[in-house]
Design an enzyme around this catalytic site. Sequence first.
Site, PDB file in Angstrom:
ATOM      1  N   TYR A  25       0.859  -1.202   0.000  1.00 57.05           N
ATOM      2  CA  TYR A  25       0.000   0.000   0.000  1.00 57.05           C
ATOM      3  C   TYR A  25       0.888   1.243   0.000  1.00 57.05           C
ATOM      4  O   TYR A  25       0.790   2.131   0.832  1.00 57.05           O
ATOM      5  CB  TYR A  25      -0.909  -0.008   1.237  1.00 57.05           C
ATOM      6  N   GLY A  26       1.771   1.289  -0.990  1.00 61.46           N
ATOM      7  CA  GLY A  26       2.701   2.420  -1.083  1.00 61.46           C
ATOM      8  C   GLY A  26       2.319   3.337  -2.221  1.00 61.46           C
ATOM      9  O   GLY A  26       1.129   3.607  -2.433  1.00 61.46           O
ATOM     10  N   ASP A  83       9.867  -4.453  -5.711  1.00 60.34           N
ATOM     11  CA  ASP A  83      10.192  -5.584  -6.597  1.00 60.34           C
ATOM     12  C   ASP A  83      11.049  -6.625  -5.878  1.00 60.34           C
ATOM     13  O   ASP A  83      10.916  -7.826  -6.103  1.00 60.34           O
ATOM     14  CB  ASP A  83      10.944  -5.065  -7.830  1.00 60.34           C
ATOM     15  N   GLN A  86       9.135  -9.265  -3.793  1.00 60.70           N
ATOM     16  CA  GLN A  86       8.054 -10.022  -4.436  1.00 60.70           C
ATOM     17  C   GLN A  86       8.328 -11.524  -4.540  1.00 60.70           C
ATOM     18  O   GLN A  86       7.416 -12.332  -4.297  1.00 60.70           O
ATOM     19  CB  GLN A  86       7.741  -9.412  -5.805  1.00 60.70           C
ATOM     20  N   HIS A 108       5.156  -3.905 -12.843  1.00 63.80           N
ATOM     21  CA  HIS A 108       6.475  -3.854 -13.487  1.00 63.80           C
ATOM     22  C   HIS A 108       6.899  -5.299 -13.733  1.00 63.80           C
ATOM     23  O   HIS A 108       6.614  -6.187 -12.932  1.00 63.80           O
ATOM     24  CB  HIS A 108       7.469  -3.147 -12.560  1.00 63.80           C
ATOM     25  N   GLU A 195      14.183   5.008 -16.306  1.00 58.44           N
ATOM     26  CA  GLU A 195      14.346   5.551 -14.934  1.00 58.44           C
ATOM     27  C   GLU A 195      15.821   5.730 -14.578  1.00 58.44           C
ATOM     28  O   GLU A 195      16.162   6.539 -13.728  1.00 58.44           O
ATOM     29  CB  GLU A 195      13.636   4.662 -13.918  1.00 58.44           C
ATOM     30  N   SER A 252      13.625  31.971 -25.863  1.00 57.43           N
ATOM     31  CA  SER A 252      14.226  33.025 -26.705  1.00 57.43           C
ATOM     32  C   SER A 252      15.091  32.423 -27.808  1.00 57.43           C
ATOM     33  O   SER A 252      15.518  31.274 -27.717  1.00 57.43           O
ATOM     34  CB  SER A 252      15.119  33.914 -25.824  1.00 57.43           C
TER      35      SER A 252
HETATM   36  N1  LIG Z   1       6.531   3.988  -7.653  1.00 56.98           N
HETATM   37  C1  LIG Z   1       5.959   4.082  -8.850  1.00 56.98           C
HETATM   38  O1  LIG Z   1       5.439   5.109  -9.223  1.00 56.98           O
HETATM   39  C2  LIG Z   1       5.905   2.898  -9.762  1.00 56.98           C
HETATM   40  C3  LIG Z   1       6.108   1.614  -9.272  1.00 56.98           C
HETATM   41  N2  LIG Z   1       5.888   0.553 -10.096  1.00 56.98           N
HETATM   42  C4  LIG Z   1       5.984  -0.805  -9.554  1.00 56.98           C
HETATM   43  O2  LIG Z   1       4.971  -0.952  -8.560  1.00 56.98           O
HETATM   44  C5  LIG Z   1       5.412  -1.874  -7.557  1.00 56.98           C
HETATM   45  C6  LIG Z   1       5.322  -1.213  -6.190  1.00 56.98           C
HETATM   46  O3  LIG Z   1       6.222  -0.129  -6.175  1.00 56.98           O
HETATM   47  P1  LIG Z   1       5.965   1.139  -5.212  1.00 56.98           P
HETATM   48  O4  LIG Z   1       4.514   1.465  -5.181  1.00 56.98           O
HETATM   49  O5  LIG Z   1       6.928   2.183  -5.650  1.00 56.98           O
HETATM   50  O6  LIG Z   1       6.380   0.556  -3.808  1.00 56.98           O
HETATM   51  P2  LIG Z   1       6.507   1.355  -2.425  1.00 56.98           P
HETATM   52  O7  LIG Z   1       7.874   1.135  -1.916  1.00 56.98           O
HETATM   53  O8  LIG Z   1       5.980   2.742  -2.583  1.00 56.98           O
HETATM   54  O9  LIG Z   1       5.456   0.565  -1.480  1.00 56.98           O
HETATM   55  C7  LIG Z   1       5.707  -0.763  -1.147  1.00 56.98           C
HETATM   56  C8  LIG Z   1       4.556  -1.265  -0.307  1.00 56.98           C
HETATM   57  O10 LIG Z   1       4.742  -2.657  -0.086  1.00 56.98           O
HETATM   58  C9  LIG Z   1       4.667  -2.912   1.298  1.00 56.98           C
HETATM   59  N3  LIG Z   1       5.455  -4.092   1.615  1.00 56.98           N
HETATM   60  C10 LIG Z   1       6.787  -4.199   1.793  1.00 56.98           C
HETATM   61  N4  LIG Z   1       7.108  -5.465   2.080  1.00 56.98           N
HETATM   62  C11 LIG Z   1       5.932  -6.177   2.074  1.00 56.98           C
HETATM   63  C12 LIG Z   1       5.582  -7.522   2.297  1.00 56.98           C
HETATM   64  N5  LIG Z   1       6.518  -8.431   2.591  1.00 56.98           N
HETATM   65  N6  LIG Z   1       4.285  -7.885   2.200  1.00 56.98           N
HETATM   66  C13 LIG Z   1       3.332  -6.970   1.884  1.00 56.98           C
HETATM   67  N7  LIG Z   1       3.591  -5.658   1.675  1.00 56.98           N
HETATM   68  C14 LIG Z   1       4.887  -5.288   1.763  1.00 56.98           C
HETATM   69  C15 LIG Z   1       5.184  -1.658   1.957  1.00 56.98           C
HETATM   70  O11 LIG Z   1       4.754  -1.629   3.286  1.00 56.98           O
HETATM   71  P3  LIG Z   1       5.693  -0.844   4.357  1.00 56.98           P
HETATM   72  O12 LIG Z   1       5.686   0.583   3.925  1.00 56.98           O
HETATM   73  O13 LIG Z   1       5.064  -1.022   5.664  1.00 56.98           O
HETATM   74  O14 LIG Z   1       7.039  -1.484   4.236  1.00 56.98           O
HETATM   75  C16 LIG Z   1       4.508  -0.604   1.077  1.00 56.98           C
HETATM   76  O15 LIG Z   1       3.183  -0.444   1.480  1.00 56.98           O
HETATM   77  C17 LIG Z   1       6.823  -2.292  -7.967  1.00 56.98           C
HETATM   78  O16 LIG Z   1       6.751  -3.463  -8.721  1.00 56.98           O
HETATM   79  C18 LIG Z   1       7.264  -1.126  -8.851  1.00 56.98           C
HETATM   80  O17 LIG Z   1       8.269  -1.501  -9.774  1.00 56.98           O
HETATM   81  C19 LIG Z   1       5.472   0.703 -11.390  1.00 56.98           C
HETATM   82  C20 LIG Z   1       5.283   1.955 -11.910  1.00 56.98           C
HETATM   83  C21 LIG Z   1       5.562   3.125 -11.165  1.00 56.98           C
HETATM   84  C1  LIG Z   2       7.338   6.248 -11.754  1.00 55.38           C
HETATM   85  C2  LIG Z   2       7.881   5.157 -12.546  1.00 55.38           C
HETATM   86  O1  LIG Z   2       7.289   4.667 -13.475  1.00 55.38           O
HETATM   87  C3  LIG Z   2       9.224   4.633 -12.228  1.00 55.38           C
HETATM   88  C4  LIG Z   2      10.180   5.798 -12.150  1.00 55.38           C
HETATM   89  O2  LIG Z   2       9.590   3.736 -13.244  1.00 55.38           O
HETATM   90  C5  LIG Z   2       9.221   3.881 -10.915  1.00 55.38           C
HETATM   91  O3  LIG Z   2       9.005   4.529  -9.877  1.00 55.38           O
HETATM   92  O4  LIG Z   2       9.399   2.653 -10.956  1.00 55.38           O
END
Ligand SMILES: NC(=O)C1=CN([C@@H]2O[C@H](COP(=O)(O)OP(=O)(O)OC[C@H]3O[C@@H](n4cnc5c(N)ncnc54)[C@H](OP(=O)(O)O)[C@@H]3O)[C@@H](O)[C@H]2O)C=CC1
Ligand SMILES: CC(=O)[C@](C)(O)C(=O)O
Length: 333
Positions: A25-26, A83, A86, A108, A195, A252
Site C-alpha cells: 500500500y505504497g 520488486d 516479491q 512492473h 528511470e 528566446s
Molecule cells: N513507484 C511508482 O510510481 C511505480 C512503481 N511501479 C511498480 O509498482 C510496484 C510497487 O512499487 P511502489 O509502489 O513504488 O512501492 P513502495 O515502496 O511505494 O510501497 C511498497 C509497499 O509494499 C509494502 N510491503 C513491503 N514489504 C511487504 C511484504 N513483505 N508484504 C506486503 N507488503 C509489503 C510496503 O509496506 P511498508 O511501507 O510497511 O514497508 C509498502 O506499502 C513495484 O513493482 C514497482 O516496480 C510501477 C510503476 C511506477
Molecule cells: C514512476 C515510474 O514509473 C518509475 C520511475 O519507473 C518507478 O518509480 O518505478
Amino acid sequence: MAKIYYEEDATLEPLIGKTVAILGYGSQGHAHALNLRDSGIRVVVGLHQGSKSKRKALEGGFPVLEPARAVQEADVIMFLTPDTVQPQIYKESVEPYLNPSKSLAFAHGFNIHFKQIVPPKEVDVFMVAPKGPGHLVRWMYEEGKGVPALIAIYQDASGYCKDKALAYAKAIGATRAGVIETTFKEETETDLFGEQTVLCGGVTALIKAGFETLVEAGYQPEVAYFECLHELKLIVDLIYQYGIAGMRYSISDTAKYGDVTRGERIYKLIKPLMKDILSEIQKGEFAKEWILENQAGRPVFNALLERDRRHLIEEVGEKLREMMPWITGKELK
Ligand SMILES: NC(=O)C1=CN([C@@H]2O[C@H](COP(=O)(O)OP(=O)(O)OC[C@H]3O[C@@H](n4cnc5c(N)ncnc54)[C@H](OP(=O)(O)O)[C@@H]3O)[C@@H](O)[C@H]2O)C=CC1
Ligand SMILES: CC(=O)[C@](C)(O)C(=O)O
C-alpha cells in the site's frame, strides 16, 4: 504505430463481482486500491506484519490482511510491494494458494522477466504498468483524468486475460489517458532504462552537474537552484504539453541557439553511455547487481541516497521549495 486502448475499448465486466488483492500500500498500492474501489471493484489489501502502511490502508477503509489471507480471498493478486521482496512473498504467501481461478498481476515486469517468479501455467499472468508515479495515478483519477499505462499478457490460461488487464487498466483510470500493449520484456527493459538514464537518474545527474558547476564557479546556490531545478519543471511542462518544438517556440532565440549547439555536444557525450546502460539491462547485469545489493542489505543504495540527501541542492531546496509551482498542491503521503 501501436494501437491505443481508451475507455470505449475496455469494460469493467471481467472484474465485477471479483476481489482484487493489492499486496502493498505504497506509491502504487494506495492509488490502485482507491481507484479500483471507486470504480466499483472489491479490494483487500495484503500487508506484512508490522507494516508502516497499515494505518494508512485502514484509514483508507480497506480490509487489511496478511498477504496469504488476502491471496486466498482474491481472484486477482496485484503485486505492489517493492520488486525485491516479491519473490519471497510469492513463494510464502501466493504460490501455495494458486489455482486456475486466480490471476497474477504486476505493475512492473522485473520478477517475471528475470525469472525471479515462475508462475504455474494454469494461471493468468498480466501486467498493468502505469507510466507515472503512484501519487499521480491517484491524483489524476480524482480529477477525472488518468495516467497512461502499458499492459502485457504473460500467460493467458483463461482465454480472456487481456480483457482482465484492460478492465484493471480502466478501473485505475489508465484508459482515460490511453493504454498500449507491450510485453514483460519490453516494459521491463524500457522502464529500467528510462528511470536510470532519462527520468530519475538522468535528470538528477543533469540537475546536480549543472548546479555544482555554477556553485563551484562562485555563483550563488539560490541562483543555481533557480536555473537548474526550479525552471526545469517549467520547461518540461512546455515540452509535455507542446513537444520540444513547442518549448522552443516559447524560449528566446538566444536560448534556442544554445539548445541546438551546446545541447548537441551534451547529447553526443551521453548517448554512447545510454547504450552501455541499456546493454547492462538487457544482459541482466543490472538485475543481478540489484538482487545482490538487496541480499547484502542495501549498503550502496543507503550510502548513496544519504550522500545525496546531504547535497547542497537539498539544503537550498528546503529554503526555496515553497516558491515552486506545485504539481497539484497536494502532500506526498
Ligand atoms: N513507484 C511508482 O510510481 C511505480 C512503481 N511501479 C511498480 O509498482 C510496484 C510497487 O512499487 P511502489 O509502489 O513504488 O512501492 P513502495 O515502496 O511505494 O510501497 C511498497 C509497499 O509494499 C509494502 N510491503 C513491503 N514489504 C511487504 C511484504 N513483505 N508484504 C506486503 N507488503 C509489503 C510496503 O509496506 P511498508 O511501507 O510497511 O514497508 C509498502 O506499502 C513495484 O513493482 C514497482 O516496480 C510501477 C510503476 C511506477
Ligand atoms: C514512476 C515510474 O514509473 C518509475 C520511475 O519507473 C518507478 O518509480 O518505478
